[in-house]
Design a protein around this motif. Structure first.
Motif, mmCIF file in Angstrom:
data_model
loop_
_atom_site.group_PDB
_atom_site.id
_atom_site.type_symbol
_atom_site.label_atom_id
_atom_site.label_comp_id
_atom_site.label_asym_id
_atom_site.label_seq_id
_atom_site.Cartn_x
_atom_site.Cartn_y
_atom_site.Cartn_z
ATOM 1 N N ASN A 1 -4.214 10.809 -0.384
ATOM 2 C CA ASN A 1 -4.260 9.726 -1.361
ATOM 3 C C ASN A 1 -3.822 8.424 -0.705
ATOM 4 O OD1 ASN A 1 -4.689 11.691 -3.549
ATOM 5 N ND2 ASN A 1 -2.554 12.221 -3.185
ATOM 6 N N ALA A 2 -4.557 7.355 -0.961
ATOM 7 C CA ALA A 2 -4.176 6.041 -0.448
ATOM 8 C C ALA A 2 -4.480 4.988 -1.496
ATOM 9 C CB ALA A 2 -4.920 5.726 0.848
ATOM 10 N N CYS A 3 -3.628 3.995 -1.554
ATOM 11 C CA CYS A 3 -3.730 2.962 -2.582
ATOM 12 C C CYS A 3 -3.320 1.630 -1.976
ATOM 13 C CB CYS A 3 -2.812 3.338 -3.747
ATOM 14 S SG CYS A 3 -2.621 2.070 -5.000
ATOM 15 N N VAL A 4 -4.082 0.583 -2.245
ATOM 16 C CA VAL A 4 -3.740 -0.748 -1.768
ATOM 17 C C VAL A 4 -3.731 -1.711 -2.945
ATOM 18 C CG1 VAL A 4 -6.121 -1.404 -1.204
ATOM 19 C CG2 VAL A 4 -4.222 -2.460 0.025
ATOM 20 N N ILE A 5 -2.804 -2.670 -2.919
ATOM 21 C CA ILE A 5 -2.681 -3.688 -3.962
ATOM 22 C C ILE A 5 -2.970 -5.056 -3.349
ATOM 23 C CG2 ILE A 5 -1.146 -4.828 -5.606
ATOM 24 C CD1 ILE A 5 0.420 -2.207 -5.797
ATOM 25 N N GLY B 1 0.833 -1.200 0.000
ATOM 26 C CA GLY B 1 0.000 0.000 0.000
ATOM 27 C C GLY B 1 0.862 1.242 0.000
ATOM 28 N N GLY B 2 0.235 2.352 -0.340
ATOM 29 C CA GLY B 2 0.946 3.621 -0.365
ATOM 30 C C GLY B 2 0.052 4.749 0.091
ATOM 31 N N ALA B 3 0.665 5.833 0.561
ATOM 32 C CA ALA B 3 -0.074 7.024 0.995
ATOM 33 C C ALA B 3 0.733 8.261 0.643
ATOM 34 C CB ALA B 3 -0.349 6.966 2.496
ATOM 35 N N THR B 4 0.067 9.251 0.051
ATOM 36 C CA THR B 4 0.725 10.503 -0.316
ATOM 37 C C THR B 4 -0.257 11.658 -0.116
ATOM 38 O OG1 THR B 4 0.002 10.502 -2.645
ATOM 39 C CG2 THR B 4 2.082 9.354 -2.137
ATOM 40 N N ALA B 5 0.250 12.867 -0.352
ATOM 41 C CA ALA B 5 -0.596 14.064 -0.331
ATOM 42 C C ALA B 5 -0.409 14.840 -1.619
ATOM 43 C CB ALA B 5 -0.243 14.950 0.863
ATOM 44 N N ASP B 6 -1.489 15.479 -2.073
ATOM 45 C CA ASP B 6 -1.404 16.367 -3.231
ATOM 46 C C ASP B 6 -0.701 17.680 -2.882
ATOM 47 O OD1 ASP B 6 -2.748 14.605 -4.839
ATOM 48 O OD2 ASP B 6 -4.509 15.863 -5.148
ATOM 49 N N ALA B 7 -0.935 18.165 -1.643
ATOM 50 C CA ALA B 7 -0.417 19.478 -1.226
ATOM 51 C C ALA B 7 -0.794 20.549 -2.240
ATOM 52 C CB ALA B 7 1.103 19.421 -1.031
ATOM 53 N N HIS B 8 -2.075 20.524 -2.635
ATOM 54 C CA HIS B 8 -2.509 21.394 -3.734
ATOM 55 C C HIS B 8 -3.736 22.226 -3.393
ATOM 56 C CE1 HIS B 8 -3.613 22.707 -7.754
ATOM 57 N NE2 HIS B 8 -4.776 22.084 -7.644
ATOM 58 N N HIS B 9 -4.844 21.602 -2.940
ATOM 59 C CA HIS B 9 -6.109 22.309 -2.773
ATOM 60 C C HIS B 9 -6.967 21.530 -1.786
ATOM 61 C CE1 HIS B 9 -10.168 23.801 -3.909
ATOM 62 N NE2 HIS B 9 -9.535 24.904 -4.275
ATOM 63 N N ALA C 1 4.187 4.439 -4.964
ATOM 64 C CA ALA C 1 4.548 4.032 -3.603
ATOM 65 C C ALA C 1 4.000 2.653 -3.277
ATOM 66 C CB ALA C 1 4.028 5.067 -2.600
ATOM 67 N N ALA C 2 2.765 2.377 -3.707
ATOM 68 C CA ALA C 2 2.163 1.065 -3.449
ATOM 69 C C ALA C 2 2.902 -0.037 -4.199
ATOM 70 C CB ALA C 2 0.692 1.082 -3.832
#
Length: 417
Positions: A407-411, A262-270, A287-288
């Protein structure tokens, strides 16, 4: 330190298209829309008057009538799906060590209905504070995890995760990490959300985020369609039993699939809009894949965030093309929110269940309600429009993105011993 492998041994689901995992999966592969006119309150004066409600839900089928009044709808959902998942995994008080079993739960908003109703009742009065003693315990986000642990005497790690619409995916990732590190043998993980209310519907309407296709609710959620006009609010609960491979094998458990990474990130945008080039979505999928030790070519199916918003759908597709390159054209892509609506903090887990079932059955659920191609989207991509498709699914990736740029993503992948 050698990290433990994490497998799924049980699942539970309560969704707008089915009240068990099997019913949910049948609804998905048959392209059933869960959108209906709102029945939970009078929505006649609202811009949007429909939603993807859970159908025929009576908490007293699962909980004592007196106790059910003390528990918000989102936590009722949590108890129902965790019961189903634990039974599916063959787990009970006689075959677990409660000190090694935890709960990690996600919700984006929690007890909004309770909060709204208590405040509305106070506002009707003369200013004298008359609140239910259960107001705070019903409302707080972590209470679902607490109720699950108390119902099943689970004394391992216990907490809640909140990252808006990425909440339950983040919960699954955190649960898997605890098992990888040997902090628990089993984690009940997932999420629940129930905010179809005056405050929930009105708040999202004020943001102009939701579809207003009141004349045809069933076709209102249209991910990747040129005429999409916003998401459809949904409610749901979903649970996974995550277990270390060693523990599952030792007890002879049925292994459904493996959590690859799995992975986790941020847009840091809006605060609400995605990064226009899909930067955070791109980074979370990378990242995932890195966490799973996999290459883009190892993925066969992506259950996208795909909310049916004009900006979000385009940004996610840009990210997929950036990450997967030419392999993107070999993928099946689908947005099951076209059927369930957007279940907010519960979206991640029910979509992870859809991805798991795709891996198990080699069947990709469709993106329904496609009528007109969007010229901004690459027509060579296979969005699995309108009908499910049979294909080998070795591994599937599930994306969730939340307000705040989370943002989060799992495989998930087929289990191989």
């Amino acid at each position: 330190m050698e990290l433990k492998r994490v497998v799924v041994t049980g699942m539970g689901a309560l969704t707008p298209v089915g009240n068990t995992v099997d019913e949910y999966w049948n609804g998905l592969i048959n392209g059933v829309s869960g959108a209906v006119p709102v029945t939970l309150f009078d929505a006649a004066k609202f811009k949007t008057r429909f939603a993807c409600e859970v159908k025929d839900f009576d908490p007293t089928r699962y909980l004592d009538k007196k106790d059910s009044r003390k528990i918000d709808r989102f936590a009722q959902f949590a108890l129902v799906v965790s019961d189903e998942a634990l039974a599916d995994a063959g787990l009970n008080a006689d075959n677990i060590n409660p000190d090694r079993v935890g709960v990690v739960w996600g919700s984006g908003i929690g007890g909004l209905i309770t909060f709204q109703n208590e405040v509305m009742e106070f506002a009707k009065g003369d200013g004298t504070p008359r609140f239910s003693p259960f107001f705070i315990p019903k409302m707080i986000l972590d209470i679902a995890a607490g109720h699950i642990s108390m119902r099943h005497n689970l004394r391992g790690p216990n907490f809640a995760v909140v990252s808006a619409c990425a909440s339950s995916t983040n919960a699954i990732i955190e649960a898997a990490n605890l098992i990888k590190l040997g902090k628990a043998d089993i984690i009940v993980s997932g999420g629940s959300e129930a905010v179809i209310s005056e405050a929930g519907l009105g708040g999202f309407n004020a943001m102009k985020a939701m579809s207003e296709r009141n004349d045809d609710p069933a076709t209102a959620s249209r991910p990747y369609d040129k005429d999409r006009d916003g998401f459809v609010m949904g409610e749901a609960g979903g649970a996974l039993i995550l277990e270390s491979l060693d523990h599952a094998l030792a007890r002879g458990a049925r292994i459904i699939c493996e959590i690859a990474g799995g992975g986790a990130t941020a847009d840091a945008h809006h605060i609400t809009a995605p990064h226009p080039e899909g930067l955070g979505a791109r980074n979370v999928m990378l990242a995932a894949l890195e966490d799973a030790g996999m290459q883009p070519s190892d993925i066969d199916y992506i259950n996208t965030h795909g909310t049916s918003t004009p900006l979000g759908d385009v940004a996610e597709v840009k990210a997929i093309l950036d990450v997967f390159g030419e392999h993107a054209y070999n993928l099946n892509i689908s947005a099951t929110k076209s059927m369930t609506g957007h279940c907010l903090g519960a979206a991640g887990v029910i979509e992870a269940i859809a991805a798991i079932k795709a891996v198990v059955h080699d069947m990709v659920p469709p993106t329904i309600n496609h009528f007109t191609d969007d010229p901004e989207l690459d027509p060579r991509l296979n969005f699995t429009f309108n009908q499910s498709q049979q294909r080998t699914v070795r591994a599937a990736l599930s994306n969730t993105f939340g307000f705040g740029g989370h943002n989060a993503c799992v495989i998930v992948k087929k289990f191989q011993g």
